[in-house]
Design a protein around this motif. Structure first.
Motif, short mmCIF file in Angstrom:
data_model
loop_
_atom_site.label_atom_id
_atom_site.label_comp_id
_atom_site.label_asym_id
_atom_site.label_seq_id
_atom_site.Cartn_x
_atom_site.Cartn_y
_atom_site.Cartn_z
N ARG A 280 0.83 -1.20 0.00
CA ARG A 280 0.00 0.00 0.00
C ARG A 280 0.87 1.26 0.00
O ARG A 280 0.64 2.19 -0.77
CB ARG A 280 -0.91 -0.02 1.22
CG ARG A 280 -1.92 1.07 1.21
CD ARG A 280 -2.93 0.85 2.30
NE ARG A 280 -4.04 1.76 2.08
CZ ARG A 280 -4.80 2.22 3.04
NH1 ARG A 280 -4.60 1.85 4.27
NH2 ARG A 280 -5.78 3.04 2.77
N LEU A 281 1.89 1.28 0.84
CA LEU A 281 2.80 2.42 0.88
C LEU A 281 3.55 2.56 -0.44
O LEU A 281 3.68 3.66 -0.98
CB LEU A 281 3.79 2.27 2.04
CG LEU A 281 3.21 2.54 3.43
CD1 LEU A 281 4.16 2.05 4.50
CD2 LEU A 281 2.91 4.02 3.60
N ALA A 282 4.06 1.46 -0.97
CA ALA A 282 4.84 1.51 -2.21
C ALA A 282 4.00 1.99 -3.39
O ALA A 282 4.51 2.68 -4.27
CB ALA A 282 5.43 0.13 -2.51
N MET A 283 2.72 1.66 -3.39
CA MET A 283 1.85 2.02 -4.51
C MET A 283 1.37 3.47 -4.46
O MET A 283 0.73 3.93 -5.40
CB MET A 283 0.65 1.08 -4.57
CG MET A 283 1.03 -0.37 -4.82
SD MET A 283 1.84 -0.61 -6.41
CE MET A 283 0.47 -0.38 -7.51
N LEU A 284 1.68 4.19 -3.39
CA LEU A 284 1.26 5.59 -3.31
C LEU A 284 2.03 6.50 -4.26
O LEU A 284 1.60 7.61 -4.55
CB LEU A 284 1.38 6.11 -1.87
CG LEU A 284 0.36 5.55 -0.89
CD1 LEU A 284 0.66 6.04 0.52
CD2 LEU A 284 -1.05 5.93 -1.30
#
Length: 94
Positions: free
Chosen positions: A59-63
């Protein structure tokens, strides 16, 4: 009843500084509940929960922005291991 409520609570709670304004990341969070707060015009703080470290990391990486994980320490360790695997998978660039 109490047992059922605890089973709905996320296993991991993450706190991260996102190096992007609130407006830039708010729409990317989708429908998954999260708290997003303004730090300043260039940074925001994300508080989010999930059942797995993998989901939080992705989720963090896809931001699409730089970020710093403050909690939990297991998430930071998972991201370091994931980053090393991704770097090895990408090869040395030659």
């Amino acid at each position: 009843m109490t047992r059922e409520l605890y089973s709905l609570a996320p296993t991991y709670r993450a706190v991260a500084t996102l190096h992007a304004p609130v407006e830039a990341v708010a729409g990317r969070l989708g429908t998954v509940p999260a708290d997003l707060e303004l730090i300043d015009e260039h940074n925001s703080r994300l508080r989010s929960g999930a059942d797995t470290l993998e989901w939080l990391a992705l989720r963090l990486a896809m931001l699409g922005c730089e970020f710093e994980v403050h909690e939990p320490p297991e998430l930071a360790a998972y991201l370091r291991a994931l980053g090393a695997r991704v770097t090895r998978a990408a090869g040395d660039g030659s």
